[in-house]
Design a protein around this motif. Structure first.
Motif, PDB file in Angstrom:
ATOM      1  N   CYS A 171      32.766 -16.336  -2.058  1.00  0.00           N
ATOM      2  CA  CYS A 171      33.391 -16.061  -3.352  1.00  0.00           C
ATOM      3  C   CYS A 171      33.217 -17.297  -4.237  1.00  0.00           C
ATOM      4  O   CYS A 171      32.659 -18.308  -3.799  1.00  0.00           O
ATOM      5  CB  CYS A 171      34.863 -15.699  -3.188  1.00  0.00           C
ATOM      6  N   GLU A 173      35.371 -19.458  -5.229  1.00  0.00           N
ATOM      7  CA  GLU A 173      36.061 -20.651  -4.717  1.00  0.00           C
ATOM      8  C   GLU A 173      35.316 -21.266  -3.531  1.00  0.00           C
ATOM      9  O   GLU A 173      35.350 -22.477  -3.336  1.00  0.00           O
ATOM     10  CB  GLU A 173      37.523 -20.332  -4.347  1.00  0.00           C
ATOM     11  N   CYS A 174      34.639 -20.425  -2.741  1.00  0.00           N
ATOM     12  CA  CYS A 174      33.808 -20.943  -1.643  1.00  0.00           C
ATOM     13  C   CYS A 174      32.749 -21.914  -2.168  1.00  0.00           C
ATOM     14  O   CYS A 174      32.290 -22.789  -1.447  1.00  0.00           O
ATOM     15  CB  CYS A 174      33.089 -19.805  -0.917  1.00  0.00           C
ATOM     16  N   CYS A 256      39.005 -20.825   2.743  1.00  0.00           N
ATOM     17  CA  CYS A 256      39.026 -20.624   1.297  1.00  0.00           C
ATOM     18  C   CYS A 256      40.365 -20.029   0.847  1.00  0.00           C
ATOM     19  O   CYS A 256      40.837 -19.035   1.393  1.00  0.00           O
ATOM     20  CB  CYS A 256      37.886 -19.698   0.885  1.00  0.00           C
ATOM     21  N   HIS A 259      40.839 -16.183  -0.412  1.00  0.00           N
ATOM     22  CA  HIS A 259      40.686 -15.012   0.445  1.00  0.00           C
ATOM     23  C   HIS A 259      42.010 -14.402   0.874  1.00  0.00           C
ATOM     24  O   HIS A 259      42.349 -14.399   2.051  1.00  0.00           O
ATOM     25  CB  HIS A 259      39.875 -15.348   1.701  1.00  0.00           C
TER      26      HIS A 259
END
Ligand code: ZN
Ligand code: ZN
Length: 391
Positions: A171, A173-174, A256, A259
């Motif tokens: 995602c 943020e990952c 993360c 999630h």
């Protein structure tokens, strides 16, 4: 299986040529609801493309107003629009391009003023942003309610296009590095650090980069609407100097923070942020989860500012992350005040008669209720029209 291709009269149907595209379904496009966040250079191009394609419902979100420097990269804006809200000029531009499209212009701050329930009622979200904070908000909302979003970024002649489908690959943020977190952390983790500089940084770009990246973004949104395959968690990197285009895949981060999915979500059509009180929402939660149930907020709510010197307390009722440094200073004696914080409602509060809006919960937000390990998520569904009444 062969798809039936419907060929219409080119003289009568503005979508005539789309009928020759094997997978294109004008009815799907017409029924789709797309949210475009940001009506700047990228947003203008994405909105223009969606309008030309005859997207059914278009929600445009932005908090900015138009200045002349926007005119070099914004096809929907004119000189006469100077000083107007970007969303209003963009919505008018859409109607001018294609009156078939239903539009809703929403002027506000996506980070704090749009409830994450909005995302549940949208088929695809297109982020046309120039800052990490808003991207992170979109990312967390879309994960929370399991909706896909398309990110675009431009700088000079460089561009990036990425699709993020919660649970499918990395995602947004990952992809964040320590440096990214530092940049956001300046605004997030330190309470009341100056936020006045937010979004002041201007990104140097050209209308060509904007239209290239926005075109790819719109195509990805179109695929999402048609339920076609997308490369989630990968980035398409576009280098306009060398004309290199390549994709790169991001690793999924184990820990993360984005999630987390809200389940189960319960719609409350009778509940509106500006009408329903904390006491009323708590009663609904207790009716389901039992008398011990409480409401929980995702961030800290500043209930009041307390000055130890003056022994005075000023009611605030704002999320901590949206307060400015200046609010910490006591207006009477000038010393630094303490924050009175809470992140849950247990039924003992003196402010239970406040409406949800009066404790900084945005319209159509989703509020967590919990009793021990059992939790449910209530959507303030009565607010739907704030964002989703198209005309
Ligand atoms: Zn992630
Ligand atoms: Zn004081």
């Amino acid at each position: 299986m062969t798809e039936t291709i419907v060929i219409t009269d080119p003289d009568k149907d503005r979508y005539h040529t789309f009928g020759y595209i094997s997978w294109w379904r004008q009815d799907i496009v017409r029924d789709a609801t797309v949210l475009v966040v940001g009506a700047g250079a990228l947003g203008n191009e994405v909105i223009k493309n969606l309008a030309l394609m005859g997207i059914g419902n278009l929600l445009i979100a932005d908090f900015d107003t138009i200045e002349d420097s926007n005119l070099s990269r914004s096809v929907l804006f004119r000189e006469k629009n100077n000083g107007q809200r970007k969303v209003d000029a963009a919505a008018a531009g859409v109607k001018d391009l294609n009156p078939d499209v239903n539009v809703k212009a929403w002027h506000g701050d996506i980070n704090f003023e749009m409830g994450m329930g909005v995302f549940r009622h949208i088929d695809a979200i297109v982020g046309c942003l120039d800052n990490r904070e808003a991207r992170l908000s979109i990312n967390r909302f879309s994960w929370a309610v399991s909706r896909p979003w398309v990110d675009g970024a431009i700088q000079e002649l460089m561009g990036i296009v990425r699709v993020f489908w919660p649970g499918e690959g990395a995602c947004y943020e990952c992809t964040l590095t320590d440096h990214d977190y530092q940049m956001i952390g300046l605004r997030y983790s330190c309470p009341l650090l100056a936020r006045e500089n937010l979004l002041m940084g201007k990104v140097a770009t050209t209308p060509t980069s904007a239209s290239i990246v926005a075109a790819f973004q719109t195509q990805e949104a179109l695929k999402l609407i048609h339920d076609m395959e997308v490369q989630s968690g990968k980035a398409m990197m576009i280098n306009g100097l060398t004309n290199d285009v390549y994709t790169t895949e991001y690793p999924v981060k184990e820990m993360c923070m984005s999630h987390s999915r809200l389940e189960p979500i319960i719609e409350l059509p009778q509940v509106r942020s500006d009408k329903t009180t904390l006491a009323e929402l708590l009663a609904i939660a207790r009716g389901r989860l039992g008398p011990e149930a409480m409401l929980e907020f995702s961030g800290e709510l500043v209930v009041a500012m307390r000055c130890a010197q003056c022994e005075e307390e000023e009611p605030v009722f704002k999320k901590m992350a949206r307060l400015f440094e200046s609010s910490a200073t006591c207006p009477t004696c000038g010393s630094r005040r303490d924050m009175v914080l809470t992140h849950r409602i247990t039924g003992d509060e003196a402010f239970l008669e406040r409406t949800l809006a009066e404790v900084d919960i945005p319209p159509l937000d989703i509020v967590r209720a919990r009793n021990g390990e059992e939790r449910v998520y209530y959507e303030l569904t009565g607010d739907k029209e704030t964002f989703l009444k198209f005309s």
